[in-house]
Scaffold this active site. Structure first.
Site, PDB file in Angstrom:
ATOM      1  N   ASP A 278     -72.415 -21.670   5.540  1.00 46.16           N
ATOM      2  CA  ASP A 278     -73.234 -22.846   6.128  1.00 46.16           C
ATOM      3  C   ASP A 278     -72.181 -23.067   7.096  1.00 46.16           C
ATOM      4  OD1 ASP A 278     -74.413 -23.625   4.736  1.00 46.16           O
ATOM      5  OD2 ASP A 278     -73.488 -24.152   2.846  1.00 46.16           O
ATOM      6  N   LEU A 279     -70.542 -22.998   7.364  1.00 47.46           N
ATOM      7  CA  LEU A 279     -69.675 -23.342   8.143  1.00 47.46           C
ATOM      8  C   LEU A 279     -70.131 -22.597   9.313  1.00 47.46           C
ATOM      9  CD1 LEU A 279     -66.386 -23.128   6.046  1.00 47.46           C
ATOM     10  CD2 LEU A 279     -67.821 -25.412   7.833  1.00 47.46           C
TER      11      LEU A 279
END
Length: 418
Positions: free
Chosen positions: A191-192
């Site tokens: 996600d990051l």
């Protein structure tokens, strides 16, 4: 407790993205991480959330925020990715709600969404529809697997993508050792990384839109980004044809470069080149290892990793972590302790870099946060808005952007549209 940077004040320096307006239809982490980064750099971000519910992560606790009366508030998870945003509650699944959202589009330069592929088309909010309303709009879609391909319609979650994208296959103890199994990373890195790649893409597309008047659709996929950040592990496979395996805390291309037990705990030893190896041997009084032909070069040390590490395990266990750090730092050998997260925020370097901050909402709720790590000499990121309470800015945004009256807003609220 580390020193905190408190700021809801206006910046002394200009903001890099001042004047850029972002419509944030995303939830959870990858999309909100993107829009928070844009907000930190000066963009005005309007987070659109479902009335009465909001971003999923508002309930992902404990721990939760609490007010001065002890009333439970938003989960800490939500606060990590929603600084520098306003919150507008709007049910755009209704005809009237979708019309309001469509009316907001010409007032913005960027739209970020992470709905399932094709999920917004039925509301007239897909890229093709939005581009007709605002041809300069930079429209960023974030999904698990992208807008094309056989997996395009699958839901994507960080955990699944860490698994499918190869990261878990190289994370964890080696086969045949205690506790051996594939492991996910302790934070949602798929996600990051996707959030950061999306931010880069949006900035490039904004530059193009300013120069040409043309917006564009950005297609970001967690699986794509996870595959890209396999970095040297992917390169190792592509060159050798051999799939890398789990090595625990060891490095596939460098040795010694791993965790070692010390007399009172553990220490990371990160010998990155042959010069540092010689410096380590001198500092550790290991002249025989320094002269051993098996260990002269990094490639030889990797080839003879088993015997090398067996010898170093005995050596590193002879002193405490603090003793080794003092000896090796003086010798110029990279090393360090393994800190818990509370120790991280007590670290003098972390304190000196102002990586913890506190922000306050209008109601007085204080929120501790990790600061944006970007350091810029002229246009640094600025913490201007605390992560907003659900719908805190609904009335103000509808009045300022669309000119709605108090009566119109109350009518929408009575219908459950806002």
């Amino acid at each position: 407790m580390s020193k905190t940077l408190q700021s809801n004040a206006l910046p002394a320096s200009p903001l890099a993205l001042a004047g850029v307006r972002v419509l944030d239809l995303s939830r959870v982490l990858a999309g909100p991480w993107t829009t928070q980064t844009l907000g930190d750099l000066g963009a005005e971000v309007l987070k659109v959330e479902k009335p009465g519910v909001g971003d999923d992560t508002r309930s992902w606790g404990p721990p939760f925020l609490s007010d001065e009366n002890g009333t439970q508030g938003d989960a800490a998870y939500y606060t990590c990715a929603n600084r520098n945003k306003a919150s507008l509650t709007l049910d755009f699944t209704t005809p009237e709600g979708s019309e309001i959202l469509r009316a907001l589009i010409p007032h913005h330069h960027v739209l970020v969404e992470n709905f399932k592929t094709g999920g917004l088309a039925k509301y007239g909010l897909d890229y093709e529809s939005v581009a007709k309303l605002n041809p300069k709009m930079v429209y960023c879609s974030i999904t698990g697997f992208g807008q094309t391909g056989p997996y395009a319609l699958r839901a994507g979650y960080d955990y699944l993508v860490q698994a499918a994208g190869g990261l878990m296959s190289v994370t964890g103890q080696a086969d045949g050792t205690p506790g051996a199994e594939p492991l996910k990373v302790g934070v949602a890195v798929a996600d990051l990384f996707t959030g950061l790649y999306a931010t880069i893409a949006i900035l490039a597309a904004l530059r193009h839109a300013e120069a040409t008047g043309q917006g564009q659709h950005i297609d970001m996929a967690l699986l794509d980004c996870q595959t890209a950040v396999l970095a040297n592990q992917a390169a190792n496979f592509l060159v050798s044809g051999q799939a890398p395996k789990r090595l625990g805390n060891a490095h596939p291309n460098i040795a010694p470069y791993q965790v070692f037990p010390s007399q009172d705990g553990h220490i990371v030893l990160a010998v990155g080149n042959d010069g540092q190896w010689q410096q380590f041997c001198a500092a550790a009084a290991q002249s025989e290892m320094a002269e051993d032909p098996r260990y002269k070069t990094n490639s030889q040390r990797v080839a003879h990793r088993d015997s090398l590490i067996a010898g170093l395990l005995l050596i590193m266990a002879s002193k405490t972590t603090a003793e080794w750090i003092e000896i090796l730092e003086q010798a110029g050998v990279p090393c360090g302790p393994i800190q818990t997260i509370d120790q991280v925020f007590q670290d003098p370097q972390v304190i000196a870099r102002n990586l913890q901050q506190e922000m306050s909402r209008a109601d007085g709720t204080t929120i501790p946060l990790v600061a944006n790590p970007i350091k810029m000499s002229l246009t640094p990121p600025v913490p201007r808005r605390a992560p907003p309470a659900l719908g805190a800015d609904t009335d103000a945004e509808l009045k300022s952007l669309l000119g709605l009256s108090d009566a119109q807003i109350e009518g929408l609220r009575a219908k459950g549209i806002i």
